[in-house]
Design a protein around this motif. Structure first.
Motif, short mmCIF file in Angstrom:
data_model
loop_
_atom_site.label_atom_id
_atom_site.label_comp_id
_atom_site.label_asym_id
_atom_site.label_seq_id
_atom_site.Cartn_x
_atom_site.Cartn_y
_atom_site.Cartn_z
N UNK A 210 0.81 -1.23 0.00
CA UNK A 210 0.00 0.00 0.00
C UNK A 210 0.84 1.27 0.00
N UNK A 211 2.03 1.20 0.54
CA UNK A 211 2.85 2.42 0.62
C UNK A 211 3.13 2.99 -0.77
N UNK A 212 3.10 2.13 -1.78
CA UNK A 212 3.36 2.58 -3.14
C UNK A 212 2.19 3.34 -3.75
N UNK A 213 1.04 3.34 -3.06
CA UNK A 213 -0.13 4.06 -3.56
C UNK A 213 -0.22 5.47 -3.00
N UNK A 214 0.54 5.76 -1.96
CA UNK A 214 0.51 7.09 -1.34
C UNK A 214 1.04 8.11 -2.35
N UNK A 215 0.38 9.26 -2.49
CA UNK A 215 0.77 10.23 -3.52
C UNK A 215 2.27 10.55 -3.56
N UNK A 216 2.89 10.70 -2.39
CA UNK A 216 4.32 11.05 -2.38
C UNK A 216 5.15 9.95 -3.04
N UNK A 217 4.88 8.69 -2.73
CA UNK A 217 5.60 7.57 -3.34
C UNK A 217 5.20 7.40 -4.80
N UNK A 218 3.94 7.58 -5.05
CA UNK A 218 3.43 7.43 -6.42
C UNK A 218 4.14 8.40 -7.36
N UNK A 219 4.36 9.61 -6.92
CA UNK A 219 5.02 10.60 -7.77
C UNK A 219 6.51 10.30 -7.94
N UNK A 220 7.10 9.63 -6.94
CA UNK A 220 8.53 9.31 -7.03
C UNK A 220 8.79 8.15 -7.98
N UNK A 221 7.93 7.12 -7.97
CA UNK A 221 8.18 5.92 -8.78
C UNK A 221 6.84 5.43 -9.33
N UNK A 222 6.53 5.89 -10.54
CA UNK A 222 5.26 5.52 -11.17
C UNK A 222 5.19 4.01 -11.41
#
Length: 1299
Positions: A210-222
């Protein structure tokens, strides 16, 4: 599973031997030990890899043969080898070993299996670099693991979760945009098998996804987001229960510690819903629970989330989950304002993306369009207009009706948004016809609606008025810019041009962006003379609408760029041209309006069908023409138009005639030369209006003659001479119009009429009119009455005071000392409470009128520099104390006049200090108004200094911080401030100081806090210029300084910095500091200092909870010694009209000048005053805000309310309770002002210590032992207790509660 002990390796490297104790290697591969080089080891390992790669699960002999080698490769030597190539080759071997020996692994030790899989996981990090020469081996490793599902072996391990978490984190961290779909597919295979074949997903493992869905992570690694998205989609059936458990723990049980992602639950829900709504099947009911939370901020967060879920384009959540949708709609009526605001904002997206839900939203938007919050009503309009601009079919007629209603909103911002929005729809669908005939018909009503807005009764609702004013102002700026282009280039010219460009940009949308476009447009104007001529034609007074259309098209064509379809620069220029072009008003339009008005006059118009009476149509039409006469004067110049206006002048309707005169005044500059027939007809009418018309007609007639005729001196003399000879104070009702005319004539033509007016002033105005009371006023006890109830004599006196002021303003000099005499007269009027003769023949409400007139007159004279210089500090203080008058309307109108003059920078800065006294006002809305006035004045002065660099030379009169010394001096001379060590009095001083300082200290611009502190310190080094030798006066001044320093120090940590410069103190109020004089004494004790900063509010007087009575300085208490005179007081309420919410602009002449509309008769409260024991003091000085609001809108505002009170200091309000009426009365506090001159008391009060004269001052409420009717309505003045007074029946007090 139970693991057997791992057999110990037979070889030196820890491998397991065959039957003879040796490890069997593939053909051609020599023994792999630590004795060989790394390169040789790699070479041999590659051959081993090849061997295992070629083996399959059916090779039983080979499997048995290479078992010792398989165990040998899992030894610590290989798993911890420093060379990454060695580790990679070993990992590939191990992966193949798991494939070959499946389903049983050759490694039986729990710890060894864990080490092996953690080792393999670490090697997968090599997948990150796709350009590495070894990438194919890393890919082979991944492919092998995924295909065989090797990690599923770990399910047998107790701590398998550690391995899975490490694997998931590794794969999410290495995935990047250089990987092909095969890499992502194998990763998905590997992870999905673990999720789907396991017993469940732990929270930590779920977090790694789920951490990969958080906007901050999402913007770092699509790519990691896409990987997580794919994994969740593939495993939705399995993982849904784990997700539901997570959200249940956080949302329902409030266990935020279960995961580090707890604070991101709403972001996660949004992303999961977008991935697959089935992931949240069990979560949605939890959101319904959260929507009903008691925490407003929590509800707001859920509403924001659901707005995105319901409003997204492909969402069918509203139809799939109706209970949640209905619960969400309920938030439109939430008690928390931000929640309602967020709900309304959502409606726009919902209307555009889900037109089928418009029916559900309509009812809720209807309620919100009447929301008490301005911002919400505004956003309802924005929501509907935004959707309608996208596609008119998205909004139904009902929604457009809400916008239509809001064009009548009480707030200008809401009205403007509604009108601008409707105008944009009309332009898009009617003028441009963007959606066909049907859409055009749907909004065809908009044009008529916008034009009919003018027919509102309230002057504030004239949006067209504002629009034309703005247009005229912007046309003026553009005209001045073109004039600057005609002048030779210079530094001064460039500076002036830059300032003009900034001003123009401020009048355009998004001024920040507009600045660059305006500069660019200015460059184009400088280079293109033809463009300048087109623009000059566009803004010329004679430009017709047709010519304007041609000009706009021509300028737009020149600036258009075919290669750039969307040109923001061109759009901005078009917007500017639309704002300055006469697109709807020219000579032809004025002529058409006049013809329509003629039809109404002749009775041939269809006004009745429109729901408007002919008289109203004529009056409204003329008001519309009057507004246009300011902005389009040349369009009126025709004989036909002026003939119609002459016809209006002959009508009986006073308002119609007044408006017609004003139109002549604004537009008739060429009548004398071009239209002699109109001139000859107009002159006698103007003379008649100046002599016998209404006061407003007389004023306009005099100004009209002065504006449009060349022989104005002769014309004005023909009015002045007969009027000045016929003045008769015995017939006051015939005096008002002549006084108005004479005053304006003397102001407009002082050279001709100043001297003759002097004798009129001396012999008639002062001696005969102001110094005599010919009639006796009605003693009804009211502090204010409407115009129609004011006696003609008092109205004449008010106009006489205004005449004095106009006469002096015309002369603009004090050579004859007339101004000194006038100021003394006005001061005496204030000291005597408006009863200049002190014969007590004038009514209370009439006295209020005269106090207001006197205070306003001093303030008006102060606007002229030559008179400001001669106004003494004492006279300034008398004027200032009008803002604390006992009558609500006097305070209200005086404050508005003060603000109006200050905001135009007409009054000296010291007059802004008067607003500090508003801290004493008992009515909350008056304090709020004063604070808004201060904010506006301070911002205007600061902006003026920024915009005008030359203004720095006049900082003493402009810089807001320089109001501090004036305020300190004014408060030091406050008549309430009698004892410099009295804590209650000091608390009042502190409140007044903070009322001003709070606004000034909002920002610490240029170290202003230190600057203000320095001013207060410097004042302590001077003496009071008003009484430099009186030690008590100076002590009070220094005490106020110390209170100010105490407040500044407590509210700002930045005040101790060095002041940027030494402040200058006004010499009129402070002496020059003496050499070697040091005043470091503290005039307030430490205990007092603590009480001022932290102490509780002092108890309020008997009227404090309702309306603290305030009166002008120096007034003598008006005392009634008998109850006989007050028989009418009790019935004052019967006169109140419950429908007073509909205020008329004709209510008061004073109101008409200041925009006040609240000056009808006071609501009155009957208060039973009964001596009582042990009554708690009321500590709240303010009216409850809810009660205050209700007072404005309730039809019961005139009803009586009973309050039980004791003495002058204690009040206790009870409902349906009996109060003990026994017990001694509370002692009265000393009154402010002179001693009461009560006929019944005689000199009895002289023996009372507290009755010693305290100088000038406002009066304070005191306890009364009189019979019923002891006090007037709204007047808290009372005589001091008589020595022989006995307990009496409860007296009833009527309190001025006008809001």
């Amino acid at each position: 599973m139970d693991f057997a002990a791992q057999p110990k390796p037979a070889a030196a490297l820890g491998g397991v031997g065959s039957a003879d104790g040796k490890i069997a290697y593939p053909p051609g591969v020599k023994e792999i030990t630590d004795k060989i080089t790394t390169d040789e080891m790699i070479k041999r390992l590659k051959m081993v890899v090849k061997t295992f790669m070629d083996m399959d699960q059916d090779s039983e002999d080979e499997k048995q043969q290479y078992l010792p080698l398989a165990l040998h490769l899992a030894s610590e030597f290989f798993l911890r080898n420093p060379n990454k190539d060695v580790r990679l080759l070993v990992a590939c071997c191990l992966a193949d070993i798991f494939r070959i020996y499946a389903p049983e692994a050759p490694y039986t030790s729990h710890d060894k299996l864990k080490d092996i899989f953690l080792f393999i996981t670490r090697q997968l990090k090599g997948l990150e670099d796709t350009k590495s020469p070894q990438f194919n081996r890393y890919f082979y490793l991944l492919e092998n693991l995924a295909w065989v599902k090797s990690y599923n072996i770990c399910f047998e391990l107790e701590d398998c979760n550690e391995i899975f978490i490490q694997l998931f984190r590794t794969l999410f961290s290495v995935i990047n945009n250089s990987h092909n779909k095969k890499v992502q597919m194998h990763m998905l295979d590997l992870m999905s098998s673990i999720i789907m074949e396991g017993d469940g997903v732990t929270q930590e493992l779920l977090d790694s996804i789920l951490i990969n869905l958080i906007p901050a992570h999402k913007n770092l690694n699509k790519q990691s987001f896409d990987l997580a998205k794919g994994l969740l989609k593939r495993t939705v059936q399995t993982i849904e229960a784990c997700i539901a458990n997570f959200f249940n723990q956080v949302l329902v049980l409030g266990r935020s510690s279960v995961s580090d992602l707890s604070e991101h639950v709403f972001d996660l829900i949004q992303e999961l819903f977008a991935i697959d709504p089935h992931l949240l099947l069990s979560v949605m009911p939890q959101l319904e629970f959260k929507l009903k939370s008691n925490d407003g901020e929590e509800r707001l967060a859920v509403v924001r989330l659901l707005a995105k879920l319901f409003g997204s384009k492909d969402s069918d959540l509203a139809t799939q989950n109706r209970p949640l949708w209905q619960c969400f709609l309920g938030r439109f009526n939430d008690i928390h304002v931000p929640v309602r605001l967020e709900s309304v904002k959502f409606a726009s997206h919902c209307l555009m993306n889900h037109p089928d839900l418009a029916k559900d939203l309509t009812e809720y938007l209807k309620v919100r369009s009447h929301d008490p919050e301005e911002a919400i009503r505004h956003d309802v309009i924005v929501t509907i207009i935004t959707a309608a601009k996208r596609d008119l079919a998205l909004v139904n007629d009902q929604l457009l009706g809400f916008v239509r209603e809001r064009t009548l909103d009480k707030r200008w911002r809401v009205r403007k948004e509604a009108m601008m929005g409707l105008a944009q729809l009309y332009k898009k669908y009617c003028l441009h016809g963007e959606a066909g005939k049907e859409a055009a018909e749907k909004v065809s009503w908009i044009k008529d609606k916008l034009l009919h807005i003018y027919y509102q009764n309230s002057i504030d609702d004239k949006a067209l008025n504002e629009m034309w004013k703005c247009q005229n102002m912007l046309r003026s700026h553009v005209r001045e810019l073109l004039d600057l282009h005609k002048q030779p280039t210079s530094e001064t010219n460039c500076s002036a041009m830059f300032g003009k460009l900034m001003t123009i940009a401020k009048n355009l949308p998004d001024p920040g962006k507009a600045q660059d476009f305006v500069k660019k447009f200015n460059q184009v104007l400088g280079d293109d003379e033809k463009l300048r001529s087109q623009l000059e034609l566009l803004i010329s007074p004679t430009c017709s609408c047709k010519q304007a259309d041609v000009c706009v098209r021509e300028i737009a064509r020149k600036l258009a760029n075919p290669k750039q379809p969307t040109n923001p620069f061109l759009e901005m220029v078009k917007f500017l041209l639309e704002r300055i072009a006469p697109v709807h008003i020219d000579s032809e339009a004025i002529s058409a309006l006049v013809k329509l008005m003629n039809k109404s006059i002749e009775g041939t118009a269809d006004d009745e069908e429109e729901g408007v009476s002919p008289d109203t149509a004529i009056r409204s039409g003329l008001e519309l023409l009057k507004v246009l006469s300011f902005t389009h004067p040349t369009s009126f110049h025709s004989a036909e138009t002026y003939e119609s206006l002459l016809q209006c002048l002959r009508m009986e309707d006073d308002k119609v005639a007044e408006a017609a005169i004003q139109i002549f005044r604004n537009t008739g500059h060429k009548i004398e030369t071009d239209l002699p027939q109109i001139r000859s007809t107009l002159i006698p009418i103007l003379h008649q209006k100046a002599k016998r018309g209404t006061p407003h007609q007389a004023k306009q007639a005099v100004h009209c003659i002065h504006a449009i005729f060349t022989n104005k001196e002769v014309q004005l003399a023909q009015i002045f001479e007969p009027l000045s000879r016929s003045l008769n104070a015995d017939v006051p009702e015939q005096l008002i119009t002549p006084l108005v005319s004479l005053g304006h004539i003397s102001m407009l033509a002082p050279d001709q009429f100043a001297s003759p007016m002097k004798s009129v002033v001396a012999n008639f105005i002062v001696k005969d009119l102001l110094m005599n009371d010919r009639s006796t006023g009605e003693k009804n006890g009211k502090l204010w009455s409407p115009d129609e109830e004011v006696s003609p004599e008092v109205l004449a006196k008010v106009q006489a005071i205004k005449l004095l002021v106009r006469w002096l303003l015309g002369m603009k000099n004090n050579q004859s000392k007339s101004a000194n005499s006038t100021l003394r007269l006005l001061s005496a009027m204030l000291v005597s409470e408006g009863d200049l003769t002190e014969q007590k023949r004038i009514s209370k409400s009439d006295m209020s009128r005269l106090r207001l007139a006197a205070g306003s007159a001093i303030m008006k004279l102060a606007q002229e520099p030559c008179y400001h210089e001669i106004i003494t500090p004492e006279q300034f203080q008398l004027c200032a104390l009008v803002i604390n008058d006992e009558c609500y309307q006097v305070r209200q109108i005086f404050a508005q006049k003060l603000h109006k003059a200050l905001v135009k920078l007409l009054l000296p800065l010291e007059y802004m200090a008067i607003f500090a006294l508003c801290a004493k006002d008992p009515v909350k809305e008056r304090r709020a108004h004063a604070r808004q006035c201060l904010l506006k004045n301070i911002s205007i002065r600061r902006e003026y200094i920024k915009q005008n660099p030359m203004a720095t030379e006049k900082l003493l009169s402009l810089l807001p911080e320089y109001v501090v010394p004036y305020m300190i001096h004014l408060l030091a001379h406050d008549p309430d401030f009698t004892r410099s060590q009295d804590v209650d009095q000091l608390r009042d001083i502190k409140e007044c100081l903070w009322f001003m300082l709070e606004v000034l200290m909002t920002k610490n611009e240029n170290n202003s806090h230190a600057f203000m502190k320095k001013m207060a310190e410097n004042i302590k080094l001077t003496k009071d210029a008003q009484s430099p030798d009186e030690s008590k006066t100076n002590e009070k001044l220094y005490t106020v300084c110390d209170v100010a320093l105490c407040v500044i120090n407590s509210k700002s940590a930045l005040c101790n910095a060095d002041s940027p410069k030494d402040p200058v103190l006004p010499m009129k109020f402070f002496t020059q500091p003496e050499k070697d004089f040091c005043n470091d004494k503290s005039y307030i004790s430490e205990e007092t200092r603590v009480l001022l900063l932290t102490g509780k509010p002092k108890p309020t007087g008997v009227l404090g909870a309702v309306n603290k009575p305030l009166s002008a300085t120096g007034r003598k208490p008006y005392v009634r010694s008998t109850g006989a005179e007050t028989g009418s007081n009790i019935n004052v309420n019967s006169e109140l009209n419950p429908s007073t919410g509909n205020r008329s602009r004709e209510q008061s002449s004073e109101a008409a000048e200041t925009g006040v509309s609240e000056n009808e008769e006071n609501p009155v409260m009957i208060i039973s005053v009964t001596p009582a024991k042990n009554i708690d003091p009321v500590k709240n000085k303010e009216i409850n805000s809810d009660q205050a609001t209700q007072g404005n809108i309730s039809s019961d505002r005139g009803k009586k309310r009973t309050v039980t009170a004791a003495g002058a200091e204690n009040i206790q309000q009870k409902t349906d309770e009996e109060v003990d009426e026994s017990g001694p009365p509370a002692p009265s506090k000393p009154k402010r002002g002179r001693r009461p001159k009560s006929e019944s008391q005689g000199n009895a009060t002289k023996t009372d210590d507290v009755s010693k004269p305290l100088g000038k001052g406002r009066k304070r409420a005191a306890g009364s032992q009189e019979g019923p009717g002891g006090l007037e309505a709204g007047n808290a003045k009372a005589p001091k207790l008589q020595d022989g007074a006995k307990k009496a029946a409860p007296a009833e007090r009527q309190i001025d509660l006008q809001r």
